[in-house]
Design a protein around this motif. Structure first.
Motif, PDB file in Angstrom:
ATOM      1  N   MET A   1      15.023  -2.867   0.170  1.00 25.71           N
ATOM      2  CA  MET A   1      14.265  -3.176   0.085  1.00 25.71           C
ATOM      3  C   MET A   1      13.488  -4.644   1.542  1.00 25.71           C
ATOM      4  SD  MET A   1      15.247  -7.003  -2.580  1.00 25.71           S
ATOM      5  CE  MET A   1      15.700  -5.587  -3.678  1.00 25.71           C
ATOM      6  N   ALA A   2      12.419  -5.155   1.086  1.00 28.57           N
ATOM      7  CA  ALA A   2      11.604  -5.530   2.208  1.00 28.57           C
ATOM      8  C   ALA A   2      12.257  -6.892   2.084  1.00 28.57           C
ATOM      9  CB  ALA A   2       9.870  -5.316   2.177  1.00 28.57           C
ATOM     10  N   SER A   3      12.182  -7.506   2.993  1.00 29.21           N
ATOM     11  CA  SER A   3      12.771  -9.007   3.348  1.00 29.21           C
ATOM     12  C   SER A   3      11.701  -9.521   3.437  1.00 29.21           C
ATOM     13  CB  SER A   3      13.527  -9.278   4.416  1.00 29.21           C
ATOM     14  OG  SER A   3      13.552 -10.930   4.332  1.00 29.21           O
ATOM     15  N   SER A   4      11.385 -10.673   2.850  1.00 34.27           N
ATOM     16  CA  SER A   4      10.287 -11.801   2.831  1.00 34.27           C
ATOM     17  C   SER A   4      10.327 -12.691   4.036  1.00 34.27           C
ATOM     18  CB  SER A   4       9.979 -12.809   1.014  1.00 34.27           C
ATOM     19  OG  SER A   4      11.076 -13.402   0.933  1.00 34.27           O
ATOM     20  N   LYS A   5      10.728 -12.854   4.535  1.00 34.11           N
ATOM     21  CA  LYS A   5      11.367 -13.175   5.663  1.00 34.11           C
ATOM     22  C   LYS A   5      10.139 -13.049   7.046  1.00 34.11           C
ATOM     23  CE  LYS A   5      16.031 -14.615   4.913  1.00 34.11           C
ATOM     24  NZ  LYS A   5      17.618 -15.030   5.853  1.00 34.11           N
ATOM     25  N   LYS A   6      10.195 -11.915   7.021  1.00 30.43           N
ATOM     26  CA  LYS A   6       9.204 -11.473   7.593  1.00 30.43           C
ATOM     27  C   LYS A   6       7.383 -11.901   7.403  1.00 30.43           C
ATOM     28  CE  LYS A   6       7.722  -6.667   5.509  1.00 30.43           C
ATOM     29  NZ  LYS A   6       7.877  -5.411   6.790  1.00 30.43           N
ATOM     30  N   TYR A   7       7.055 -12.586   6.325  1.00 30.26           N
ATOM     31  CA  TYR A   7       5.492 -12.651   5.424  1.00 30.26           C
ATOM     32  C   TYR A   7       6.222 -14.415   6.048  1.00 30.26           C
ATOM     33  CZ  TYR A   7       4.998  -8.314   3.796  1.00 30.26           C
ATOM     34  OH  TYR A   7       5.244  -6.633   3.257  1.00 30.26           O
TER      35      TYR A   7
ATOM     36  N   VAL B   1       3.529 -10.471 -12.872  1.00 26.07           N
ATOM     37  CA  VAL B   1       2.871  -9.941 -11.362  1.00 26.07           C
ATOM     38  C   VAL B   1       2.545 -10.990 -10.202  1.00 26.07           C
ATOM     39  CG1 VAL B   1       1.459  -8.781 -10.518  1.00 26.07           C
ATOM     40  CG2 VAL B   1       2.736  -7.904 -12.410  1.00 26.07           C
ATOM     41  N   HIS B   2       1.919 -11.873 -11.331  1.00 26.68           N
ATOM     42  CA  HIS B   2       1.481 -13.204 -10.590  1.00 26.68           C
ATOM     43  C   HIS B   2       2.804 -13.809 -10.216  1.00 26.68           C
ATOM     44  CE1 HIS B   2      -2.585 -12.625 -11.787  1.00 26.68           C
ATOM     45  NE2 HIS B   2      -2.542 -13.722 -10.743  1.00 26.68           N
TER      46      HIS B   2
ATOM     47  N   ALA C   1      -1.463  -4.857  -7.210  1.00 27.34           N
ATOM     48  CA  ALA C   1       0.565  -5.568  -6.787  1.00 27.34           C
ATOM     49  C   ALA C   1       1.291  -5.081  -6.932  1.00 27.34           C
ATOM     50  CB  ALA C   1      -0.512  -6.758  -7.245  1.00 27.34           C
ATOM     51  N   THR C   2       0.808  -4.124  -7.578  1.00 25.92           N
ATOM     52  CA  THR C   2       2.398  -3.586  -8.773  1.00 25.92           C
ATOM     53  C   THR C   2       2.812  -2.568  -7.587  1.00 25.92           C
ATOM     54  OG1 THR C   2       1.334  -2.471  -9.562  1.00 25.92           O
ATOM     55  CG2 THR C   2       2.188  -4.132 -10.903  1.00 25.92           C
ATOM     56  N   ASP C   3       1.909  -1.563  -6.624  1.00 23.98           N
ATOM     57  CA  ASP C   3       2.795  -1.256  -5.844  1.00 23.98           C
ATOM     58  C   ASP C   3       3.074  -2.428  -4.837  1.00 23.98           C
ATOM     59  OD1 ASP C   3       0.554   1.331  -6.976  1.00 23.98           O
ATOM     60  OD2 ASP C   3      -0.757   0.812  -5.751  1.00 23.98           O
ATOM     61  N   PHE C   4       2.911  -2.991  -4.238  1.00 24.50           N
ATOM     62  CA  PHE C   4       3.217  -3.305  -3.163  1.00 24.50           C
ATOM     63  C   PHE C   4       4.831  -4.455  -3.619  1.00 24.50           C
ATOM     64  CE2 PHE C   4       4.382  -7.875  -1.356  1.00 24.50           C
ATOM     65  CZ  PHE C   4       4.381  -7.632  -0.199  1.00 24.50           C
ATOM     66  N   LEU C   5       4.863  -4.636  -5.090  1.00 27.03           N
ATOM     67  CA  LEU C   5       5.839  -5.055  -5.382  1.00 27.03           C
ATOM     68  C   LEU C   5       7.465  -4.220  -5.042  1.00 27.03           C
ATOM     69  CD1 LEU C   5       4.745  -7.821  -7.984  1.00 27.03           C
ATOM     70  CD2 LEU C   5       5.794  -8.157  -5.707  1.00 27.03           C
ATOM     71  N   LEU C   6       6.591  -2.890  -5.676  1.00 26.86           N
ATOM     72  CA  LEU C   6       7.688  -1.945  -5.889  1.00 26.86           C
ATOM     73  C   LEU C   6       8.056  -1.587  -4.754  1.00 26.86           C
ATOM     74  CD1 LEU C   6       5.772   0.855  -8.172  1.00 26.86           C
ATOM     75  CD2 LEU C   6       8.100  -0.075  -8.556  1.00 26.86           C
ATOM     76  N   LYS C   7       7.506  -1.250  -3.731  1.00 27.24           N
ATOM     77  CA  LYS C   7       7.540  -0.897  -2.261  1.00 27.24           C
ATOM     78  C   LYS C   7       8.266  -2.119  -1.927  1.00 27.24           C
ATOM     79  CE  LYS C   7       6.217  -0.547   2.728  1.00 27.24           C
ATOM     80  NZ  LYS C   7       5.328   0.089   3.936  1.00 27.24           N
TER      81      LYS C   7
ATOM     82  N   GLY D   1      10.481  -3.765  -3.837  1.00 30.43           N
ATOM     83  CA  GLY D   1      11.195  -3.925  -3.720  1.00 30.43           C
ATOM     84  C   GLY D   1      11.722  -4.484  -4.628  1.00 30.43           C
ATOM     85  N   ARG D   2      10.793  -5.794  -5.447  1.00 29.56           N
ATOM     86  CA  ARG D   2      11.054  -6.928  -6.522  1.00 29.56           C
ATOM     87  C   ARG D   2      10.652  -5.876  -7.937  1.00 29.56           C
ATOM     88  NH1 ARG D   2      11.668 -11.336  -4.171  1.00 29.56           N
ATOM     89  NH2 ARG D   2      11.295 -12.710  -6.965  1.00 29.56           N
ATOM     90  N   LEU D   3       9.860  -4.659  -8.084  1.00 24.60           N
ATOM     91  CA  LEU D   3       9.675  -4.540  -9.067  1.00 24.60           C
ATOM     92  C   LEU D   3      10.249  -3.207  -9.454  1.00 24.60           C
ATOM     93  CD1 LEU D   3       6.389  -5.302 -10.431  1.00 24.60           C
ATOM     94  CD2 LEU D   3       8.051  -5.504 -10.867  1.00 24.60           C
ATOM     95  N   HIS D   4      10.930  -2.087 -10.177  1.00 23.12           N
ATOM     96  CA  HIS D   4      11.768  -0.952  -9.909  1.00 23.12           C
ATOM     97  C   HIS D   4      11.331   0.001 -11.636  1.00 23.12           C
ATOM     98  CE1 HIS D   4      14.448  -2.828  -7.675  1.00 23.12           C
ATOM     99  NE2 HIS D   4      14.435  -4.144  -8.355  1.00 23.12           N
TER     100      HIS D   4
END
Length: 372
Positions: A1-7, A136-137, A342-348, A350-353
């Motif tokens: 799961m990618a961390s949002s801290k890097k953004y 998704v928003h 957006a779903t592709d990004f969120l899947l990557k 780890g925010r969607l499964h």
């Protein structure tokens, strides 16, 4: 799961594609430019002249008035269904500002048609899920925690989602210029004072709607605008607003190439420029950089130029893979990432499964001959 801290220091920039791909409670989502007139015809030319739904009933009447406007200037609505919304608004704007015919009152007829079309746009969006929240928003906002959201959309999907999260700075001076709010209870209208004393911003994300909104009432050309068409006020954190109906003179900037009405929102563009300049990461979601939208290209290019050599991270979320190339060509030295949705990004991150029922089936092995 990618961390949002890097953004870090994120500005979320949202176009029509984000609303078109929204996950809403209804069957419809706001149409794209190329689908708009066909959607209006489908909504308002079917089902007779009456409806129990107030929005549909009023929308039908505005649509009929618009068609009468078109007939008065010699345009048949049947031939326009396949036009892009931008094509029609640009044509009407040009004819409203330049008199090609030596006939008194002709520019005013085109202006009336354009004003009526603006109201049609509001009714189409409100009847296509444009006043609802989107999950998704919600996930995108929760993940990035943007300081500012820059929207080129007229709909209320971002407003409602941010309100539902308790994160919209709705009291910001950029969200309403007037001192009152126009509230509708049934068919009765009343004006309520925004603040009895000095205006104070609420905490939360500042939303800049650079092309206007379906719940903004234009008070006069070049003058301030107020929030209108809502059932309750003040807004409450954690609760989306109750949207009643579009105002009679909505402040929306139609997709004309010259953006002649953008001066009405000049202070918003100036404030948005400061936010974009200060942000180190831009998430550009559902905006395709059309060649005719010169002013937006100038805005973004200026913000990159003013960054003093610091490379901005630009995340493109768009099914059109060529958008990334256009961004690189326009902005120059930026680090670009591209995702199809957006779903592709969120899947990557780890925010969607993907659930078991959503997992793709394994393809059966087949022997295929090599093609020469």
């Amino acid at each position: 799961m990618a961390s949002s801290k890097k953004y870090q220091k994120v500005a979320l920039i949202v176009g029509a594609g984000a609303s078109k791909g929204a996950f809403l409670s209804g069957a419809r989502t706001p149409p794209l430019d190329s689908e708009f007139l066909a959607t209006a015809k489908e909504l308002f030319d079917k089902g007779g002249r009456t409806s129990n739904n107030l929005l549909i009933s009023e929308g039908k009447e505005v649509w009929r008035e618009f068609k009468r406007n078109l007939k008065n200037i010699g345009l048949e609505q049947k031939s326009l269904v396949d036009w892009r919304l931008e094509t029609l608004t640009t044509y009407l704007e040009a004819r409203a500002n330049v008199n090609f015919e030596n006939k008194a009152g002709r520019p005013a007829l085109y202006r009336n048609a354009l004003d009526r079309l603006n109201r049609v746009i509001c009714y189409v969006l409100s009847l296509s899920g444009g006043d609802k929240t989107c999950r998704v928003h919600k996930e995108m906002i929760n993940f990035f925690s943007p300081k500012a959201v820059i929207s080129f959309n007229y709909d209320l999907i971002l407003d409602q989602t941010l309100l539902g999260l308790g994160k919209l700075n709705w009291a910001a001076s950029t969200y309403s210029k007037g001192k009152t709010v126009e509230v509708w209870t049934g068919k009765k209208r009343s004006n309520r004072t925004w603040y009895k004393k000095r205006r104070r911003s609420t905490s939360g994300v500042t939303l800049y709607k650079l092309h206007g909104s379906i719940h903004w009432q234009r008070l006069q050309r070049g003058g301030p605008y107020i929030v209108s068409g809502v059932r309750t006020f003040p807004f409450k954190d954690g609760h989306p607003m109750e949207y009643a109906k579009p105002p009679k003179t909505p402040l929306i900037v139609p997709p004309v190439a010259a953006k002649m009405q953008i001066a009405d929102l000049g202070s918003l563009w100036t404030a948005a420029h400061k936010e974009l300049k200060a942000s180190s990461t831009w998430v550009i979601w559902g905006y395709s950089f059309p060649q005719t939208d010169t002013i937006t290209s100038v805005l973004l290019k200026t913000c990159v130029k003013d960054a003093r050599g610091k490379k901005k991270r630009v995340i493109i979320i768009n099914p059109d893979s060529t958008v990334s190339e256009r961004v690189k060509a326009l902005l120059g030295k930026v680090n670009v990432e591209h995702y199809g949705s957006a779903t592709d990004f969120l899947l990557k991150v780890g925010r969607l499964h993907v659930t078991a029922t959503q997992k793709p089936k394994k393809r059966a092995k087949t022997n295929t001959a090599k093609r020469g």
